[in-house]
Every structure is written in structure tokens, then in C-alpha cells.
Design an enzyme around this catalytic site. Structure first.
Site, PDB file in Angstrom:
ATOM      1  N   SER A   1       0.859  -1.196   0.000  1.00 36.38           N
ATOM      2  CA  SER A   1       0.000   0.000   0.000  1.00 36.38           C
ATOM      3  C   SER A   1       0.885   1.232   0.000  1.00 36.38           C
ATOM      4  O   SER A   1       2.019   1.182   0.495  1.00 36.38           O
ATOM      5  CB  SER A   1      -0.888   0.015   1.254  1.00 36.38           C
TER       6      SER A   1
ATOM      7  N   TYR B   1      -1.622  -1.158  10.378  1.00 36.51           N
ATOM      8  CA  TYR B   1      -1.789  -1.454   8.945  1.00 36.51           C
ATOM      9  C   TYR B   1      -0.601  -0.895   8.156  1.00 36.51           C
ATOM     10  O   TYR B   1       0.010  -1.591   7.339  1.00 36.51           O
ATOM     11  CB  TYR B   1      -3.097  -0.818   8.465  1.00 36.51           C
TER      12      TYR B   1
ATOM     13  N   LYS C   1       2.224  -2.916   6.047  1.00 34.52           N
ATOM     14  CA  LYS C   1       2.383  -2.763   4.595  1.00 34.52           C
ATOM     15  C   LYS C   1       3.824  -2.393   4.236  1.00 34.52           C
ATOM     16  O   LYS C   1       4.343  -2.807   3.190  1.00 34.52           O
ATOM     17  CB  LYS C   1       1.391  -1.729   4.057  1.00 34.52           C
TER      18      LYS C   1
HETATM   19  N1  LIG Z   1      -8.742  -0.414  -1.499  1.00 41.13           N
HETATM   20  C1  LIG Z   1      -7.663   0.339  -1.274  1.00 41.13           C
HETATM   21  O1  LIG Z   1      -7.712   1.576  -1.350  1.00 41.13           O
HETATM   22  C2  LIG Z   1      -6.353  -0.317  -0.944  1.00 41.13           C
HETATM   23  C3  LIG Z   1      -5.209   0.493  -0.909  1.00 41.13           C
HETATM   24  C4  LIG Z   1      -3.986  -0.086  -0.618  1.00 41.13           C
HETATM   25  C5  LIG Z   1      -3.901  -1.444  -0.363  1.00 41.13           C
HETATM   26  N2  LIG Z   1      -5.031  -2.206  -0.395  1.00 41.13           N
HETATM   27  C6  LIG Z   1      -4.882  -3.633  -0.117  1.00 41.13           C
HETATM   28  O2  LIG Z   1      -5.475  -4.368  -1.143  1.00 41.13           O
HETATM   29  C7  LIG Z   1      -5.819  -5.658  -0.657  1.00 41.13           C
HETATM   30  C8  LIG Z   1      -7.223  -6.019  -1.099  1.00 41.13           C
HETATM   31  O3  LIG Z   1      -8.132  -5.142  -0.454  1.00 41.13           O
HETATM   32  P1  LIG Z   1      -9.437  -4.569  -1.176  1.00 41.13           P
HETATM   33  O4  LIG Z   1      -9.327  -3.109  -1.162  1.00 41.13           O
HETATM   34  O5  LIG Z   1      -9.681  -5.257  -2.420  1.00 41.13           O
HETATM   35  O6  LIG Z   1     -10.535  -4.925  -0.050  1.00 41.13           O
HETATM   36  P2  LIG Z   1     -11.802  -5.892  -0.071  1.00 41.13           P
HETATM   37  O7  LIG Z   1     -12.357  -5.824   1.302  1.00 41.13           O
HETATM   38  O8  LIG Z   1     -12.693  -5.572  -1.210  1.00 41.13           O
HETATM   39  O9  LIG Z   1     -11.171  -7.326  -0.323  1.00 41.13           O
HETATM   40  C9  LIG Z   1     -10.389  -7.970   0.649  1.00 41.13           C
HETATM   41  C10 LIG Z   1     -10.672  -9.452   0.584  1.00 41.13           C
HETATM   42  O10 LIG Z   1      -9.822 -10.112   1.532  1.00 41.13           O
HETATM   43  C11 LIG Z   1     -10.599 -11.102   2.179  1.00 41.13           C
HETATM   44  N3  LIG Z   1     -10.023 -11.433   3.477  1.00 41.13           N
HETATM   45  C12 LIG Z   1      -9.993 -10.669   4.592  1.00 41.13           C
HETATM   46  N4  LIG Z   1      -9.423 -11.349   5.594  1.00 41.13           N
HETATM   47  C13 LIG Z   1      -9.056 -12.547   5.102  1.00 41.13           C
HETATM   48  C14 LIG Z   1      -8.412 -13.671   5.641  1.00 41.13           C
HETATM   49  N5  LIG Z   1      -8.029 -13.724   6.924  1.00 41.13           N
HETATM   50  N6  LIG Z   1      -8.172 -14.734   4.839  1.00 41.13           N
HETATM   51  C15 LIG Z   1      -8.573 -14.722   3.533  1.00 41.13           C
HETATM   52  N7  LIG Z   1      -9.197 -13.681   2.972  1.00 41.13           N
HETATM   53  C16 LIG Z   1      -9.436 -12.607   3.742  1.00 41.13           C
HETATM   54  C17 LIG Z   1     -11.979 -10.491   2.301  1.00 41.13           C
HETATM   55  O11 LIG Z   1     -12.980 -11.474   2.525  1.00 41.13           O
HETATM   56  C18 LIG Z   1     -12.119  -9.790   0.957  1.00 41.13           C
HETATM   57  O12 LIG Z   1     -12.717 -10.621  -0.003  1.00 41.13           O
HETATM   58  C19 LIG Z   1      -5.607  -5.616   0.858  1.00 41.13           C
HETATM   59  O13 LIG Z   1      -4.372  -6.227   1.178  1.00 41.13           O
HETATM   60  C20 LIG Z   1      -5.541  -4.139   1.140  1.00 41.13           C
HETATM   61  O14 LIG Z   1      -4.814  -3.841   2.290  1.00 41.13           O
HETATM   62  C21 LIG Z   1      -6.254  -1.675  -0.673  1.00 41.13           C
END
Ligand SMILES: NC(=O)c1ccc[n+]([C@@H]2O[C@H](COP(=O)([O-])OP(=O)(O)OC[C@H]3O[C@@H](n4cnc5c(N)ncnc54)[C@H](O)[C@@H]3O)[C@@H](O)[C@H]2O)c1
Length: 294
Positions: free
Chosen positions: A141, A154, A158
């Protein structure tokens, strides 16, 4: 262009939603077969039905090593091997700063966001070695690059993912296994609602609200979407990224370019404010300097 992942088998964690789902859709469109790992069984089962012969769902809580090992084994059982691992499952983690952090909360964030990817790599390497190489992509991230984009646990986790990717890349490069991280900026997904404790359905709807406000969030005036991250993941997973390892790709619409005042003419400039100069005065001075050829 399609077919960039023809013949490849990928395991994606957190595949039921957001970035994982967008990447699964892109990987399948590019010719890959995908093991979708998540804890949202209803969505996982729907995915498997949506992409028969292309996607297999496996329940996998990435905080449990046995689940991770079983998900990797599923790739070999269902599709004959493993070429790509996208360690992507995540959650906003425990809120709080230094003074109110609990040991349990900090451990929980690291278990999901750092230990999960570490164990994913551990179990994915043997089947990748058997194929003569592979590509591992870890979702980090921009919160791991700069303070202020997420809670302390978090953000620290990251940052660890970025360095974990470098260290693993150094170890695994001789075996032709590449390891890289992606640092998304603001991407319109359910993570914001889920991290605030909303029920999943409400969090999913909240993603649409994030999409509405997101175009104003960074220099590129569009909402960051899962497809934007899927593009970077496809590059790293494919042979186009064959010489790329141990690095991180920032996919953030430019938000980490600099302070908002660098790209938003309506944003207050901290420097001008401190000097007591208005934007209009600064512009007049700039015009005078230009007219004088300075
Ligand atoms: N959306 C953003 O702005 C953003 C920015 C930077 C990083 N990220 C990272 O991107 C990744 C995906 O997040 P997203 O934004 O798509 O969110 P999201 O909530 O849409 O998807 C996350 C998925 O991870 C699954 N999950 C959570 N805990 C879990 C576990 N213990 N075991 C297996 N699956 C699990 C959830 O069920 C969900 O389907 C994450 O690592 C997040 O930190 C997101």
C-alpha cells in the site's frame, strides 16, 4: 490484448472482492486458471460457477498456515501446478496509535497482512520450483511508503510487505521466482466499510460511495478501481515482467507525487500561507518575473 497468461495457474487470496476479484477477472481474461482463496464462501462459490473450468474456490483464512497449504495444494490438484501467487487478502487492521495499541491488535494485523503473505510464499515455492520458476505479487500500500494513509498497525505491516518482497526476491531469484509488491493508492473497494466494522453487504455498497468521491482524491481525476491494480498485477505475473523482481510498483493516480498544493490549484500552499502570501499575489509576482525575463 489477451492471452498474456495463457497456460498459467494462479492463486489469488482475497479473491472474492475488490482488488482480488478485479485481478481474478483480468487473469481469467488473459488465459489463466485461478484458485480463488477467501473466507467469503458465498461469493467464492458464485465465482466458481461463473467461470467453470477456469476458477476453483477454496476457503482459506490466510492467518492459518494449514489453510494456506491446502489452497496451494488445490492449485496442483485442480490445475496441475502453480505459476503465480497473488498475496492480496487484507483488512484495514486494528485502529489506534502507539499509546492505545493493544498487543493482540498489533499481532492480528501482522498475522493477516505480513505472516499471511510470508506463509503463502513458503508454500508456493515448491510447486513453482517444480515448474522451473514463478511470479509472486504481494499487495502492499502507499500506506507502507508514507505516514497518514492508514492506521499505524496497517501502515507498518504494509511497509513490512514491501521489504518482505525484496528479501524474498533476493532469496528466490536464482530459482527464477520473481517477487514484487504493488502499492495501491485509494481504490474503490469494500475495505473501507469492512474496516469500519460495517456488515459485508453494507461495506460492498459503501464501495460505490468511495468511487464517487475518489476522483478528487489524487492528481489523475478518476476513481482508482480494482482493474487499475489488475493491470499492474498482470504485468508482473506475465512474461512482460520477466526481468522485474524485488521492487514495488506504485499504482495511485499520482497521490504520492507530493503535497496536494503541488497539483491542485485550489489547495492552500503551506509555504505561501507561512509566508503570508496569497495565491493571487504569488501569481502576480510570477507574471512580473516572466515579463521581466527573469
Ligand atoms: N482499497 C484500497 O484503497 C487499498 C489500498 C492499498 C492497499 N489495499 C490492499 O489491497 C488488498 C485487497 O483489499 P481490497 O481493497 O480489495 O478490499 P476488499 O475488502 O474488497 O477485499 C479484501 C478481501 O480479503 C478477504 N479477506 C480478509 N481477511 C481474510 C483472511 N483472513 N483470509 C482470507 N481472505 C481474507 C476479504 O474477505 C475480501 O474478499 C488488501 O491487502 C488491502 O490492504 C487496498
Amino acid at each position: 490484448m489477451t492471452g498474456r497468461l495463457d497456460g498459467k495457474v494462479a492463486l489469488i487470496t482475497g479473491a472474492a472482492s475488490g482488488i482480488g476479484l478485479g485481478t481474478l477477472e483480468r487473469f481469467v481474461a488473459e488465459g489463466a486458471r485461478v484458485v480463488a482463496a477467501d473466507v467469503q464462501d458465498d461469493k467464492g462459490v458464485q465465482l466458481q460457477a461463473r467461470f467453470p473450468d477456469k476458477v476453483v474456490y477454496v476457503r482459506c483464512d490466510v492467518t492459518l498456515e494449514t489453510d494456506i497449504a491446502a489452497a496451494v495444494a488445490k492449485a496442483t490438484d485442480a490445475f496441475g501446478g502453480l505459476d503465480v501467487l497473488f498475496n492480496n487478502a487484507g483488512h484495514g487492521g486494528t485502529p489506534g496509535g502507539v499509546t492505545d495499541m493493544t498487543a493482540e491488535g498489533f499481532d492480528a494485523a501482522f498475522s493477516l497482512l505480513v505472516r499471511g503473505p510470508m506463509l503463502g510464499m513458503k508454500h508456493a515455492v515448491p510447486p513453482m520450483q517444480a515448474r522451473g520458476g514463478g511470479a509472486i505479487i504481494n499487495t502492499a500500500s502507499i500506506a507502507g511508503l508514507q505516514a497518514g494513509y492508514g492506521p499505524l498497525a496497517y501502515s507498518t505491516a504494509k511497509a513490512a510487505v514491501i521489504h518482505l518482497s525484496r528479501c524474498a526476491a533476493a532469496e528466490l531469484a536464482p530459482q527464477r521466482i520473481r517477487v514484487n509488491a504493488i502499492c495501491p493508492g485509494l481504490i474503490a473497494t469494500s475495505i473501507f466499510g469492512a474496516s469500519m466494522g460495517m456488515a459485508r453487504e453494507v461495506a460492498d455498497q459503501f464501495a460505490a460511495r468511495v468511487q464517487e468521491i475518489a476522483p478528487k482524491f489524487q492528481p489523475i481525476p478518476k476513481a482508482g478501481m480494482p482493474a487499475d491494480i489488475a493491470g499492474a498485477a498482470t504485468f508482473l505475473a506475465s512474461d512482460d515482467g520477466a526481468f522485474v523482481t524485488g521492487t514495488h510498483i506504485v499504482v495511485d493516480g499520482g497521490i504520492t507525487i507530493g503535497p496536494r498544493s503541488a497539483w491542485d490549484v485550489d489547495a492552500p500552499s503551506p509555504l505561501l500561507e507561512a509566508l503570508g502570501i496569497t495565491r493571487e499575489q504569488a501569481e502576480q509576482m510570477r507574471q512580473m518575473a516572466l515579463a521581466q525575463g527573469r
